[in-house]
Enzyme design. Structure first.
Site, PDB file in Angstrom:
ATOM      1  N   CYS A  94       0.699  -0.772   0.103  1.00 24.82           N
ATOM      2  CA  CYS A  94      -0.126   0.011   0.237  1.00 24.82           C
ATOM      3  C   CYS A  94       0.637   1.107  -0.331  1.00 24.82           C
ATOM      4  O   CYS A  94       1.905   1.319   1.025  1.00 24.82           O
ATOM      5  CB  CYS A  94      -0.773  -0.323   1.442  1.00 24.82           C
ATOM      6  SG  CYS A  94      -2.263   1.295   1.757  1.00 24.82           S
ATOM      7  N   VAL A  95       0.368   2.202  -0.988  1.00 22.87           N
ATOM      8  CA  VAL A  95       1.897   3.014  -1.707  1.00 22.87           C
ATOM      9  C   VAL A  95       0.979   4.225  -2.630  1.00 22.87           C
ATOM     10  O   VAL A  95       0.543   3.906  -3.131  1.00 22.87           O
ATOM     11  CB  VAL A  95       2.817   2.732  -1.583  1.00 22.87           C
ATOM     12  CG1 VAL A  95       3.401   2.325  -3.391  1.00 22.87           C
ATOM     13  CG2 VAL A  95       4.001   4.078  -1.617  1.00 22.87           C
TER      14      VAL A  95
END
Length: 252
Positions: A94-95
């Site tokens: 998750c970025v």
């Protein structure tokens, strides 16, 4: 299985160019590998950055490219288990760069660098692993301990095989060859040992014979004249000379 046929030709050419650039000039701590027949899955080995709980670890990840790449971002997954707020227990990354901040012009190098930077500076506010995110915010030391534990178990770097064993074996073989040469070029070690034993036995037998000769009075008597033979010959010669001298003196 997705293949290069799922990507437009212009995208394949751009990817081939990027992958060659990554191979010729890899980013620090990142090594990329790919199947030439399938550019839709790109693998990368990321070294844990120094000074982080992931130091000395080696983490494998993959990027999955969809048919409409680069207009849509790739999906990132860690294949190596890792304790990190922004990486789910199933490996999903998750970025923002791979979500709302995606830009078609960013390229693979930028994506890989952002992922490695996550290992240096996590974002617990947008955590996929809630336990890791909460622990990071409340007790960094406990979070770091957990992260180091995962790294030590799942992300150990493969060690290079030592060549000392080969060198040792070669040296042993050389020493054996030298020993065979000393004993005789074509003499096996077993036969050499037998010959040595036989020689020792023969030597022992000769010693016994000599001792017996010395202790046996008969043998000793017969052996003595051989030793003193020269002196025995000299005695008669000296006697003749004395007789001749006596005769000369009588004439005078």
């Amino acid at each position: 299985m997705a293949t290069n046929e799922n990507l437009p030709p212009n995208v394949i050419r751009q990817l081939a160019k990027e992958l060659k650039n990554l191979d010729d000039s890899p980013p620090e701590g990142i090594k990329v590998s790919v199947n030439d027949d399938d550019f839709t899955t790109i693998f990368a080995d990321i070294e844990g950055p120094a000074g982080t709980p992931y130091e000395n670890g080696l983490f494998r990840m993959k990027l999955l490219l969809s048919r409409d790449f680069p207009h849509s971002p790739p999906k990132g997954f860690f294949l190596t288990k890792i304790f990190h707020p922004n990486i789910a227990t199933g490996g999903e990354i998750c970025v923002n760069t791979l979500k709302k901040d995606w830009n078609p012009g960013l390229g693979l190098r930028h994506v890989l660098l952002v992922v490695r930077c996550l290992l240096i500076e996590p974002f617990p506010e947008s955590a996929l692993n809630e336990q890791a995110g909460k622990m990071l915010l409340e007790n960094y030391e406990e979070y770091a301990r957990h992260a180091r534990l995962y790294t030590g178990i799942h992300a150990i770097k493969p060690k290079n095989k030592s060549k000392s064993g080969v060198i040792s074996e070669s040296t042993t073989a050389l020493n054996v060859g030298q020993s065979n040469t000393v004993l005789g070029e074509n003499t096996p070690l077993a036969s050499a040992a037998i010959s040595t034993s036989a020689a020792a036995k023969a030597l022992g037998k000769n010693s016994l014979d000599q001792n017996a000769a010395t202790s046996d009075p008969v043998v000793g008597a017969s052996a003595a004249p051989k030793k003193d033979a020269p002196h025995a010959v000299k005695v008669p010669v000296d006697k003749k000379k004395m007789d001749a001298r006596k005769k000369s003196l009588k004439r005078l």
